[in-house]
Design a protein around this motif. Sequence first.
Motif, PDB file in Angstrom:
ATOM      1  N   SER A  72       0.825  -1.208   0.000  1.00 39.01           N
ATOM      2  CA  SER A  72       0.000   0.000   0.000  1.00 39.01           C
ATOM      3  C   SER A  72       0.862   1.263   0.000  1.00 39.01           C
ATOM      4  N   ARG A  73       1.899   1.251   0.795  1.00 38.36           N
ATOM      5  CA  ARG A  73       2.796   2.411   0.854  1.00 38.36           C
ATOM      6  C   ARG A  73       3.508   2.640  -0.471  1.00 38.36           C
ATOM      7  N   ILE A  74       3.942   1.563  -1.100  1.00 37.51           N
ATOM      8  CA  ILE A  74       4.597   1.671  -2.399  1.00 37.51           C
ATOM      9  C   ILE A  74       3.620   2.217  -3.433  1.00 37.51           C
ATOM     10  N   GLN A  75       2.407   1.691  -3.425  1.00 34.99           N
ATOM     11  CA  GLN A  75       1.397   2.155  -4.373  1.00 34.99           C
ATOM     12  C   GLN A  75       1.093   3.635  -4.167  1.00 34.99           C
ATOM     13  N   HIS A  76       1.030   4.054  -2.922  1.00 26.68           N
ATOM     14  CA  HIS A  76       0.762   5.461  -2.611  1.00 26.68           C
ATOM     15  C   HIS A  76       1.879   6.356  -3.174  1.00 26.68           C
ATOM     16  N   LEU A  77       3.129   5.964  -2.946  1.00 29.75           N
ATOM     17  CA  LEU A  77       4.247   6.735  -3.497  1.00 29.75           C
ATOM     18  C   LEU A  77       4.214   6.759  -5.019  1.00 29.75           C
ATOM     19  N   ALA A  78       3.906   5.631  -5.607  1.00 32.68           N
ATOM     20  CA  ALA A  78       3.838   5.550  -7.067  1.00 32.68           C
ATOM     21  C   ALA A  78       2.800   6.530  -7.609  1.00 32.68           C
ATOM     22  N   GLU A  79       1.653   6.596  -6.966  1.00 39.87           N
ATOM     23  CA  GLU A  79       0.603   7.520  -7.404  1.00 39.87           C
ATOM     24  C   GLU A  79       1.056   8.967  -7.251  1.00 39.87           C
ATOM     25  N   LEU A  80       1.696   9.281  -6.122  1.00 35.25           N
ATOM     26  CA  LEU A  80       2.169  10.648  -5.896  1.00 35.25           C
ATOM     27  C   LEU A  80       3.207  11.070  -6.925  1.00 35.25           C
ATOM     28  N   ARG A  81       4.023  10.127  -7.347  1.00 40.43           N
ATOM     29  CA  ARG A  81       5.115  10.439  -8.268  1.00 40.43           C
ATOM     30  C   ARG A  81       4.747  10.182  -9.734  1.00 40.43           C
ATOM     31  N   HIS A  82       3.514   9.753  -9.957  1.00 42.57           N
ATOM     32  CA  HIS A  82       3.068   9.433 -11.322  1.00 42.57           C
ATOM     33  C   HIS A  82       3.999   8.401 -11.972  1.00 42.57           C
ATOM     34  N   ARG A  83       4.325   7.399 -11.188  1.00 41.46           N
ATOM     35  CA  ARG A  83       5.166   6.296 -11.632  1.00 41.46           C
ATOM     36  C   ARG A  83       4.457   4.994 -11.315  1.00 41.46           C
TER      37      ARG A  83
END
Length: 90
Positions: free
Chosen positions: A13-24
């Motif tokens: 979940s944390r990785i997915q959240h960062l990915a969304e924030l960074r558009h990656r």
Amino acid sequence: MATSIKLDDDLKSRIQHLAELRHRSAHWIMREAIRDYVEREEKREAFKQDALNAWEAYQNNGLHLTLEEADAWLAKLEGGEDDGVPECHN
């Protein structure tokens, strides 16, 4: 080379959240994290090996600088003077 890794739900979940924030993608985040970790650990291992090699050389030849000599040299470097590395002695 395809590799799989098991992650707990919280970390996913944390990785997915960062990915969304960074558009990656989550894949990109994980790949970058692993690359950064490996580079950091390789540098740490090289530093450790250099220290062990320096200790072995000192034990073999006794050449060294005192703390005061090293501090004086570093102070000169900090002040913009570069006279080269001081010569080691017994």
